[in-house]
Design a protein around this motif. Structure first.
Motif, mmCIF file in Angstrom:
data_model
loop_
_atom_site.group_PDB
_atom_site.id
_atom_site.type_symbol
_atom_site.label_atom_id
_atom_site.label_comp_id
_atom_site.label_asym_id
_atom_site.label_seq_id
_atom_site.Cartn_x
_atom_site.Cartn_y
_atom_site.Cartn_z
ATOM 1 N N ASP A 73 0.801 -1.223 0.000
ATOM 2 C CA ASP A 73 0.000 0.000 0.000
ATOM 3 C C ASP A 73 0.837 1.278 0.000
ATOM 4 O O ASP A 73 0.286 2.374 -0.015
ATOM 5 C CB ASP A 73 -0.942 0.018 1.210
ATOM 6 C CG ASP A 73 -2.026 -1.046 1.109
ATOM 7 O OD1 ASP A 73 -2.203 -1.623 0.018
ATOM 8 O OD2 ASP A 73 -2.682 -1.300 2.134
ATOM 9 N N SER A 74 2.146 1.150 0.023
ATOM 10 C CA SER A 74 3.026 2.318 0.097
ATOM 11 C C SER A 74 3.524 2.729 -1.283
ATOM 12 O O SER A 74 3.848 1.880 -2.112
ATOM 13 C CB SER A 74 4.217 2.021 0.998
ATOM 14 O OG SER A 74 3.769 1.766 2.304
ATOM 15 N N TRP A 75 3.609 4.022 -1.484
ATOM 16 C CA TRP A 75 4.144 4.571 -2.725
ATOM 17 C C TRP A 75 5.664 4.383 -2.761
ATOM 18 O O TRP A 75 6.257 4.164 -3.804
ATOM 19 C CB TRP A 75 3.775 6.046 -2.815
ATOM 20 C CG TRP A 75 4.222 6.710 -4.073
ATOM 21 C CD1 TRP A 75 3.599 6.660 -5.293
ATOM 22 C CD2 TRP A 75 5.376 7.522 -4.250
ATOM 23 N NE1 TRP A 75 4.306 7.398 -6.212
ATOM 24 C CE2 TRP A 75 5.417 7.943 -5.593
ATOM 25 C CE3 TRP A 75 6.393 7.943 -3.394
ATOM 26 C CZ2 TRP A 75 6.415 8.761 -6.102
ATOM 27 C CZ3 TRP A 75 7.398 8.756 -3.901
ATOM 28 C CH2 TRP A 75 7.392 9.145 -5.245
ATOM 29 N N LEU A 76 6.302 4.485 -1.559
ATOM 30 C CA LEU A 76 7.747 4.330 -1.434
ATOM 31 C C LEU A 76 8.060 3.678 -0.103
ATOM 32 O O LEU A 76 7.483 4.046 0.922
ATOM 33 C CB LEU A 76 8.437 5.704 -1.513
ATOM 34 C CG LEU A 76 9.949 5.749 -1.287
ATOM 35 C CD1 LEU A 76 10.692 4.985 -2.385
ATOM 36 C CD2 LEU A 76 10.436 7.196 -1.226
ATOM 37 N N ASN A 77 8.975 2.709 -0.121
ATOM 38 C CA ASN A 77 9.449 2.041 1.093
ATOM 39 C C ASN A 77 10.858 2.537 1.376
ATOM 40 O O ASN A 77 11.727 2.454 0.508
ATOM 41 C CB ASN A 77 9.473 0.526 0.900
ATOM 42 C CG ASN A 77 8.124 -0.018 0.511
ATOM 43 O OD1 ASN A 77 7.119 0.298 1.127
ATOM 44 N ND2 ASN A 77 8.075 -0.835 -0.532
ATOM 45 N N ILE A 78 11.076 3.048 2.585
ATOM 46 C CA ILE A 78 12.392 3.577 2.939
ATOM 47 C C ILE A 78 12.957 2.789 4.104
ATOM 48 O O ILE A 78 12.368 2.750 5.190
ATOM 49 C CB ILE A 78 12.311 5.069 3.305
ATOM 50 C CG1 ILE A 78 11.851 5.868 2.090
ATOM 51 C CG2 ILE A 78 13.658 5.569 3.826
ATOM 52 C CD1 ILE A 78 11.606 7.331 2.355
ATOM 53 N N SER A 79 14.101 2.158 3.870
ATOM 54 C CA SER A 79 14.846 1.512 4.944
ATOM 55 C C SER A 79 15.677 2.589 5.626
ATOM 56 O O SER A 79 16.398 3.334 4.968
ATOM 57 C CB SER A 79 15.769 0.432 4.378
ATOM 58 O OG SER A 79 16.676 0.021 5.378
ATOM 59 N N MET A 80 15.585 2.642 6.923
ATOM 60 C CA MET A 80 16.348 3.647 7.658
ATOM 61 C C MET A 80 17.822 3.264 7.756
ATOM 62 O O MET A 80 18.646 4.085 8.079
ATOM 63 C CB MET A 80 15.754 3.833 9.057
ATOM 64 C CG MET A 80 14.300 4.285 9.048
ATOM 65 S SD MET A 80 13.989 5.776 8.078
ATOM 66 C CE MET A 80 14.884 6.989 9.016
#
Length: 142
Positions: free
Chosen positions: A82-89
């Protein structure tokens, strides 16, 4: 997690770290503050802890953002989908965050504040704010 009402149509940015107790929670707080209209943050972890790092909460309060009511959440395929972008911290480890490598993905490579003194947590917080502001600028220019 289901969003109700108007929030259903928001584009979501997913911030991920292993415990969802520090970096990703701070990123969620900053993105909530700076997000352009139509965008929403969520954060999650592959092995969420029971509570947010108290020093992360304190560091964020110092800059006027209260994340004390946010709760660590477990990373799920639904959140990723459901996310437009996935960001790994910074958990660019395929054994800890394997699902995040699906879809549109960025790794910010930010140091984990766990076990660090408040001064270091502040530095990490400031780096996260810089990265969130860069992301917002990128979103707004598209």
């Amino acid at each position: 997690m289901k969003f109700l009402g108007k929030q259903q149509n928001l584009k979501k940015i997913l911030f991920v770290c292993v415990e969802n107790a520090g970096r990703s929670q701070m990123a969620e707080g900053f993105f909530r503050k700076y997000a352009p209209r139509g965008w929403a943050p969520i954060s999650a972890g592959s092995r969420p802890t029971p509570q947010i790092n108290p020093l992360a909460v304190q560091a964020m309060k110092e800059v006027g953002i209260d994340i004390s009511n946010q709760k660590p959440k477990e990373l799920s395929e639904e959140l990723i989908r459901d996310s437009w972008l996935n960001i790994s911290m910074g958990c660019i480890d395929k054994t800890e965050c394997p699902a995040i490598f699906v879809g549109k993905f960025e790794d910010w490579g930010i140091e984990d504040p766990k076990g660090k003194p408040l001064e270091k947590v502040r530095e990490i917080r400031n780096k996260i704010e810089e990265k969130v502001l860069e992301l917002v600028t990128k979103i707004e220019s598209n």
